[in-house]
Every structure is written in C-alpha cells, then in structure tokens.
Design a protein around this motif. Structure first.
Motif, PDB file in Angstrom:
ATOM      1  N   VAL A   1     -27.243  49.639 -47.502  1.00  0.00           N
ATOM      2  CA  VAL A   1     -27.869  48.712 -46.940  1.00  0.00           C
ATOM      3  C   VAL A   1     -27.021  47.334 -47.421  1.00  0.00           C
ATOM      4  O   VAL A   1     -26.504  47.150 -48.253  1.00  0.00           O
ATOM      5  N   VAL A   2     -26.908  46.392 -46.231  1.00  0.00           N
ATOM      6  CA  VAL A   2     -26.487  45.051 -46.377  1.00  0.00           C
ATOM      7  C   VAL A   2     -27.750  44.164 -46.251  1.00  0.00           C
ATOM      8  O   VAL A   2     -28.634  44.221 -45.420  1.00  0.00           O
ATOM      9  N   VAL A   3     -28.002  43.474 -47.374  1.00  0.00           N
ATOM     10  CA  VAL A   3     -29.349  42.614 -47.498  1.00  0.00           C
ATOM     11  C   VAL A   3     -28.956  41.445 -46.883  1.00  0.00           C
ATOM     12  O   VAL A   3     -27.852  40.660 -47.332  1.00  0.00           O
ATOM     13  N   LEU A   4     -29.463  40.815 -45.840  1.00  0.00           N
ATOM     14  CA  LEU A   4     -29.310  39.355 -45.189  1.00  0.00           C
ATOM     15  C   LEU A   4     -30.201  38.496 -45.730  1.00  0.00           C
ATOM     16  O   LEU A   4     -31.361  38.650 -45.636  1.00  0.00           O
ATOM     17  N   GLY A   5     -29.938  37.263 -46.549  1.00  0.00           N
ATOM     18  CA  GLY A   5     -30.903  36.448 -46.884  1.00  0.00           C
ATOM     19  C   GLY A   5     -30.834  35.198 -45.933  1.00  0.00           C
ATOM     20  O   GLY A   5     -29.906  34.887 -45.392  1.00  0.00           O
TER      21      GLY A   5
ATOM     22  N   VAL B   1     -28.639  50.019 -38.521  1.00  0.00           N
ATOM     23  CA  VAL B   1     -29.878  49.781 -37.847  1.00  0.00           C
ATOM     24  C   VAL B   1     -30.619  48.501 -38.878  1.00  0.00           C
ATOM     25  O   VAL B   1     -30.550  48.548 -39.909  1.00  0.00           O
ATOM     26  N   ARG B   2     -30.769  47.449 -38.101  1.00  0.00           N
ATOM     27  CA  ARG B   2     -31.211  46.152 -38.461  1.00  0.00           C
ATOM     28  C   ARG B   2     -32.646  46.095 -38.257  1.00  0.00           C
ATOM     29  O   ARG B   2     -33.141  46.249 -37.284  1.00  0.00           O
ATOM     30  N   MET B   3     -33.397  46.155 -39.537  1.00  0.00           N
ATOM     31  CA  MET B   3     -34.886  46.149 -39.429  1.00  0.00           C
ATOM     32  C   MET B   3     -35.568  44.846 -39.908  1.00  0.00           C
ATOM     33  O   MET B   3     -34.913  44.094 -40.872  1.00  0.00           O
ATOM     34  N   ILE B   4     -36.226  44.172 -39.248  1.00  0.00           N
ATOM     35  CA  ILE B   4     -37.007  42.820 -39.188  1.00  0.00           C
ATOM     36  C   ILE B   4     -38.369  43.149 -39.454  1.00  0.00           C
ATOM     37  O   ILE B   4     -39.137  43.456 -38.208  1.00  0.00           O
ATOM     38  N   GLU B   5     -39.108  42.617 -40.591  1.00  0.00           N
ATOM     39  CA  GLU B   5     -40.512  42.796 -40.570  1.00  0.00           C
ATOM     40  C   GLU B   5     -41.010  41.261 -40.213  1.00  0.00           C
ATOM     41  O   GLU B   5     -40.916  40.366 -40.874  1.00  0.00           O
TER      42      GLU B   5
ATOM     43  N   ALA C   1     -30.442  36.766 -50.883  1.00  0.00           N
ATOM     44  CA  ALA C   1     -29.751  38.088 -50.641  1.00  0.00           C
ATOM     45  C   ALA C   1     -29.621  38.763 -52.088  1.00  0.00           C
ATOM     46  O   ALA C   1     -29.628  40.147 -52.317  1.00  0.00           O
ATOM     47  N   ARG C   2     -28.909  38.014 -52.887  1.00  0.00           N
ATOM     48  CA  ARG C   2     -28.432  38.587 -54.210  1.00  0.00           C
ATOM     49  C   ARG C   2     -29.585  38.941 -55.040  1.00  0.00           C
ATOM     50  O   ARG C   2     -29.542  40.016 -55.777  1.00  0.00           O
ATOM     51  N   ALA C   3     -30.576  38.045 -54.999  1.00  0.00           N
ATOM     52  CA  ALA C   3     -31.950  38.400 -55.823  1.00  0.00           C
ATOM     53  C   ALA C   3     -32.590  39.683 -55.420  1.00  0.00           C
ATOM     54  O   ALA C   3     -32.745  40.576 -56.077  1.00  0.00           O
ATOM     55  N   VAL C   4     -32.381  40.013 -54.168  1.00  0.00           N
ATOM     56  CA  VAL C   4     -32.930  41.322 -53.436  1.00  0.00           C
ATOM     57  C   VAL C   4     -32.092  42.431 -53.840  1.00  0.00           C
ATOM     58  O   VAL C   4     -32.594  43.520 -54.219  1.00  0.00           O
ATOM     59  N   VAL C   5     -30.815  42.208 -53.733  1.00  0.00           N
ATOM     60  CA  VAL C   5     -29.764  43.348 -54.405  1.00  0.00           C
ATOM     61  C   VAL C   5     -30.102  43.346 -55.723  1.00  0.00           C
ATOM     62  O   VAL C   5     -30.117  44.917 -56.234  1.00  0.00           O
ATOM     63  N   ASN C   6     -30.164  42.391 -56.611  1.00  0.00           N
ATOM     64  CA  ASN C   6     -30.444  42.670 -57.943  1.00  0.00           C
ATOM     65  C   ASN C   6     -31.744  43.624 -57.994  1.00  0.00           C
ATOM     66  O   ASN C   6     -31.822  44.371 -59.074  1.00  0.00           O
TER      67      ASN C   6
ATOM     68  N   THR D   1     -35.713  38.051 -46.214  1.00  0.00           N
ATOM     69  CA  THR D   1     -34.645  38.869 -46.274  1.00  0.00           C
ATOM     70  C   THR D   1     -34.719  39.938 -45.296  1.00  0.00           C
ATOM     71  O   THR D   1     -35.726  40.283 -44.965  1.00  0.00           O
ATOM     72  N   GLU D   2     -33.669  40.293 -44.577  1.00  0.00           N
ATOM     73  CA  GLU D   2     -33.823  41.400 -43.630  1.00  0.00           C
ATOM     74  C   GLU D   2     -32.719  42.721 -44.108  1.00  0.00           C
ATOM     75  O   GLU D   2     -31.972  42.224 -45.199  1.00  0.00           O
ATOM     76  N   PHE D   3     -32.898  43.736 -43.573  1.00  0.00           N
ATOM     77  CA  PHE D   3     -31.789  44.907 -43.819  1.00  0.00           C
ATOM     78  C   PHE D   3     -31.050  45.291 -42.782  1.00  0.00           C
ATOM     79  O   PHE D   3     -31.945  45.804 -41.634  1.00  0.00           O
ATOM     80  N   ILE D   4     -29.700  45.768 -43.146  1.00  0.00           N
ATOM     81  CA  ILE D   4     -29.239  46.540 -42.229  1.00  0.00           C
ATOM     82  C   ILE D   4     -28.856  47.780 -42.685  1.00  0.00           C
ATOM     83  O   ILE D   4     -27.998  47.776 -43.630  1.00  0.00           O
TER      84      ILE D   4
END
Length: 168
Positions: free
Chosen positions: A96-100, A56-60, A116-121, A158-161
């Motif tokens: 979740v996969v974080v797309l930067g 589920v790819r979510m984009i705000e 993307a890595r900043a969000v994962v961290n 960033t967006e999230f899958i």
C-alpha cells in the motif's frame, strides 16, 4: 482503479485486467466498507492490456479526519486504520501507498507528508512489514468528484492505493 466508499454505496471505476480482478476489487471494497451489505456500483471496464498489479485507490468519504493542523492519529481514526491492517493481513500479496492530504494549498506539503508517515508508522507498529508500505504527500492530488466542495472536504485525510490486489 478508483473505489469510493460513501455512506451507503461503493462506486468503482477504471480498468481491470479480467472479470476475476473485477470481482476481487469488489470483494476488497466490500470488505473495507463499514456497512454489512453496501450497494456496489461497478463502472469498471475489463481490459486485458491492464497489468495484473494495477493499483486500487480507495477513498472513504465518511472516514475520520486528522485534527486541523495535526498529524495525530485519534482513536476513531485508529479503528479505521485497523481495518486496513486486517485487509493487508488477509491479502499478503498486496502493498500500500499511503497518501496524506492537508488541503489544496501546496504549502501544506509538510503536513500532508507527516500524516502519511504517521499512518505508515501505525501500520508498522501493528506488524505490517516495512517492505509493504510507503508514504507520500498528496496535496496536489485532490480527487475530482465533480463538486469542488466535496473534494475539498476530503482534506485532512489519508487514502490508500493498494497494489498487487489483482493477483493471488
């Protein structure tokens, strides 16, 4: 499945394996919304051949963006990421996969990856297991919203899958 969260509307599209999965995606989208009772436009189609673990790819469209040329998470952005953490805590079976994103120029790959890595961290710092998150650059992965300016305005995000959200 693509979920687009706009100012007052959530639009869902794609294929889901069941009506229960359709309801679950709507619940996930509604829980992720900043609005108390957003309008949900459900354009999803039930297809039993779709796997239960469909992403589920979510984009705000109105979410905070990174500062230009930076991967620094500012306080407004952190508040939005806290909602992702709450969602992941409420749904322990999802990852979740974080797309930067930086912009449409492939030379911005490094910045997209840093974001993307900043969000994962940040998610890891707040206690999300490293086995549940991954990061990747999404430079060439602009969403087709039918209006090029709208798609380009999404750079710096960033967006999230979310994967596994169809199962209990």
């Amino acid at each position: 499945v693509l979920v687009i969260l706009d100012t007052d509307t959530i639009t869902m599209s794609g294929q889901v394996p069941s009506s229960a999965a359709q309801d679950r995606v709507a619940a996930l989208a509604t829980a992720s919304s900043l609005l108390p009772a957003p309008e949900v436009v459900d354009n999803t189609v039930v297809n039993p051949a779709v796997p239960l673990s469909v992403g589920v790819r979510m984009i705000e469209l109105t979410s905070a963006r990174f500062p230009e040329g930076s991967a620094e998470i500012l306080p407004d952005h952190a508040l939005e990421l806290d909602r992702v953490v709450a969602t992941m805590r409420a749904l322990p079976n999802i990852s979740v996969v974080v797309l930067g994103h930086a912009d449409e120029d492939i030379t911005k790959y490094a910045l997209s990856n840093e974001r993307a890595r900043a969000v994962v961290n940040y998610l890891l710092y707040l206690g999300i297991s490293p086995t549940r998150v991954s990061a990747r650059a999404g430079d060439a992965d602009l969403v087709d919203l039918g209006v090029e300016d709208a798609a380009l305005a999404l750079r710096g995000r960033t967006e999230f899958i979310f994967v596994g959200s169809m199962i209990e």
